[in-house]
Design a protein around this motif. Sequence first.
Motif, PDB file in Angstrom:
ATOM      1  N   VAL A 186       0.838  -1.193   0.000  1.00 14.23           N
ATOM      2  CA  VAL A 186       0.000   0.000   0.000  1.00 14.23           C
ATOM      3  C   VAL A 186       0.873   1.241   0.000  1.00 14.23           C
ATOM      4  N   ASP A 187       0.296   2.357  -0.483  1.00 12.49           N
ATOM      5  CA  ASP A 187       1.001   3.638  -0.454  1.00 12.49           C
ATOM      6  C   ASP A 187      -0.036   4.758  -0.391  1.00 12.49           C
ATOM      7  N   ALA A 188       0.377   5.977  -0.705  1.00 13.49           N
ATOM      8  CA  ALA A 188      -0.509   7.134  -0.595  1.00 13.49           C
ATOM      9  C   ALA A 188      -1.780   6.964  -1.418  1.00 13.49           C
ATOM     10  N   ARG A 189      -1.664   6.303  -2.558  1.00 13.69           N
ATOM     11  CA  ARG A 189      -2.820   6.147  -3.441  1.00 13.69           C
ATOM     12  C   ARG A 189      -3.904   5.265  -2.826  1.00 13.69           C
ATOM     13  N   THR A 190      -3.507   4.406  -1.874  1.00 14.59           N
ATOM     14  CA  THR A 190      -4.481   3.580  -1.151  1.00 14.59           C
ATOM     15  C   THR A 190      -5.436   4.462  -0.363  1.00 14.59           C
ATOM     16  N   ASP A 191      -4.893   5.459   0.315  1.00 16.05           N
ATOM     17  CA  ASP A 191      -5.734   6.377   1.088  1.00 16.05           C
ATOM     18  C   ASP A 191      -6.625   7.222   0.183  1.00 16.05           C
ATOM     19  N   LEU A 192      -6.147   7.541  -1.016  1.00 19.24           N
ATOM     20  CA  LEU A 192      -6.952   8.340  -1.946  1.00 19.24           C
ATOM     21  C   LEU A 192      -8.145   7.542  -2.466  1.00 19.24           C
ATOM     22  N   TYR A 193      -7.984   6.220  -2.565  1.00 18.50           N
ATOM     23  CA  TYR A 193      -9.123   5.374  -2.944  1.00 18.50           C
ATOM     24  C   TYR A 193     -10.212   5.471  -1.871  1.00 18.50           C
ATOM     25  N   GLY A 194      -9.813   5.325  -0.594  1.00 16.34           N
ATOM     26  CA  GLY A 194     -10.785   5.465   0.494  1.00 16.34           C
ATOM     27  C   GLY A 194     -11.402   6.849   0.527  1.00 16.34           C
ATOM     28  N   LEU A 195     -10.592   7.875   0.177  1.00 18.42           N
ATOM     29  CA  LEU A 195     -11.106   9.243   0.138  1.00 18.42           C
ATOM     30  C   LEU A 195     -12.164   9.387  -0.955  1.00 18.42           C
ATOM     31  N   GLY A 196     -11.939   8.744  -2.100  1.00 21.84           N
ATOM     32  CA  GLY A 196     -12.914   8.798  -3.186  1.00 21.84           C
ATOM     33  C   GLY A 196     -14.234   8.138  -2.818  1.00 21.84           C
ATOM     34  N   ILE A 197     -14.152   6.969  -2.161  1.00 27.07           N
ATOM     35  CA  ILE A 197     -15.373   6.295  -1.720  1.00 27.07           C
ATOM     36  C   ILE A 197     -16.114   7.170  -0.699  1.00 27.07           C
ATOM     37  N   THR A 198     -15.342   7.783   0.187  1.00 30.66           N
ATOM     38  CA  THR A 198     -15.931   8.678   1.185  1.00 30.66           C
ATOM     39  C   THR A 198     -16.640   9.852   0.511  1.00 30.66           C
ATOM     40  N   ALA A 199     -15.991  10.454  -0.485  1.00 24.85           N
ATOM     41  CA  ALA A 199     -16.594  11.582  -1.207  1.00 24.85           C
ATOM     42  C   ALA A 199     -17.900  11.161  -1.879  1.00 24.85           C
ATOM     43  N   PHE A 200     -17.879   9.987  -2.503  1.00 25.91           N
ATOM     44  CA  PHE A 200     -19.081   9.456  -3.157  1.00 25.91           C
ATOM     45  C   PHE A 200     -20.222   9.361  -2.137  1.00 25.91           C
ATOM     46  N   GLN A 201     -19.931   8.808  -0.968  1.00 21.00           N
ATOM     47  CA  GLN A 201     -20.960   8.613   0.043  1.00 21.00           C
ATOM     48  C   GLN A 201     -21.479   9.934   0.601  1.00 21.00           C
ATOM     49  N   LEU A 202     -20.575  10.889   0.834  1.00 22.28           N
ATOM     50  CA  LEU A 202     -21.002  12.172   1.385  1.00 22.28           C
ATOM     51  C   LEU A 202     -21.897  12.926   0.416  1.00 22.28           C
ATOM     52  N   LEU A 203     -21.626  12.805  -0.864  1.00 19.47           N
ATOM     53  CA  LEU A 203     -22.383  13.551  -1.874  1.00 19.47           C
ATOM     54  C   LEU A 203     -23.692  12.886  -2.264  1.00 19.47           C
ATOM     55  N   THR A 204     -23.714  11.536  -2.257  1.00 23.20           N
ATOM     56  CA  THR A 204     -24.907  10.822  -2.728  1.00 23.20           C
ATOM     57  C   THR A 204     -25.734  10.235  -1.586  1.00 23.20           C
TER      58      THR A 204
END
Length: 571
Positions: free
Chosen positions: A430-448
Amino acid sequence: MPTNTPDSKDTGLAVIVLQSETSENTVGHFVGIDDFDSPQISIKTDYIVARYPRDITIHGYNFNTNSWKIYQGRIIDCVQADNPGNFLLSVDIESRDHDRELFLEDSRILWIMERMEFFMGLQFFTLLPHSTIWAVLNRLDPVSFQEGDKIITQGIRGEAIYFIEQGGCYIIAEQNDEQFQQATRRKGDMMGVMALLTDEPRPANVVAATDVKLWRLGRDCFTLLVEEQFALRKFLTGLVCDRLESDGMTADLAIGKYMIDHKIGQGAWAIVYLGHHMTLGREVAIKLLEQQIALEPEFRERFLEEAKIIAKMQHRNIINIYDVENRFNMLFIIMEYLEGLPVDILLKKKGRLPAGQVIDILSQVCRGLSYAHARGIVHQDIKPDNLFMLKSGQVKILDFGLACPFGAEHIEMEGTLPYMSPEQIDSYPVDARTDLYGLGITAFQLLTGRLPHPDDDAGALREMHLHKDIPDPREFVPDLPPLLAEFIMCCCRRDPAGRYQNADKALQALQRLHQDVSEEAQQSVPQNMISLFLFHDDEQQDEVTELLEEFADKALSRGFRLKLAEFNHFL
């Protein structure tokens, strides 16, 4: 608290009687047994049978009727069990002589069998998993004291747990050459478990108020028992949690330099208490890690190493860790106490959040992640539950408890499945991009207001993370700004190479998004403007950047729009 389950077939209790391999006497042992009704049964014991096949008498205990039944059998195999020091015996049942007279030369075993109603009435045994009762009974010894005898001495390391069968005792604390009677103990009470479990000095004396008969479980036997029986270890360490929530002595509520006040929350892996620094008076949150994971040696070693790194991180978008304390054989994390709302609770209240607020939350998270990633730490569990919004609008990242260094292989697949990246699921580095994946899922959930993939089937969810792109969030929120939808899709690409390569790149995209969203929302509304000029030297650049970020976060969280112009070497 949960009680044991008498009807469970895999947690039966029995006494086996067989001829000693070193003398002509018979020997008896308490054992665990899986099913009395099968023609062939499996027996769990800490007694190794070196010679077989051999005959055996089995006294099976019925928890419902508090009675014993006798079976005749033959041991046909003995193998090592999963627990160290335990063995599994395979036994063929040859007859069921339920009316046969009980015969046993071991008086200690016989005394316990005759007192099963007493033992099963003790709270300790009521709460004890059936799968461990046999191991506890094997290690009990009867002891007696006369009136006035000191059974436990204050300040001395605990050496045993005692169960009172007959008589009573006084709990007497000594302080400044004075004695204070704190409590009494009588038939059925347990004494000494906390000092033995926590390995700390006894907080008080225990003196026999009358002649007493006790059952003693010694330190060596207790330690061995806890090592062998994981279910018992989990149960006993849970007693510490109960003590922390009771009105016990002040000394029991002190964790290092901090005092526990009361419980404020509980999750799957930890209990959180409100506390304060006993000298400074500063309020803190004290997190007690769930004992099942905290007691694992590999976890403890890894966690303590990570805690040293995480405690050094000082960033306004990351919760401050002040200390890690190891007390009661458990791990406590001392951290700053936050007032506000976890973002997942905020989402539940509002259903979904407006684009401008989500962009602000994501921007603050990116700043915190950028700081952590620069120090080689990956969070691995970015989700709304692990983001906290203060009353000021400032966002803090919580729970770096799953954090690990860049490039670490994800052997145990830690994280929360709906937010886990494909590389986490596949146990790849894992690296920084792993956290960005979780951030994207989080953004999806917060918006929808929903997750991109259904989470009711864990196996199907893993497959979707690995083999299916997330849907466009505009399918659920048609008026979502296109660039924001693209940001989410980029963060959540299955191949890490297709995502933003670091948190700074993601932050830059969010800053452009914030400007576009703000201008679109306010393009027809008359605005007022305030100009502020800040003069500084080159050496002050880092301080200025931090100050402006803090100001920007507060302003954006309250709906203000900012434009920044920078002039270098201005005279």
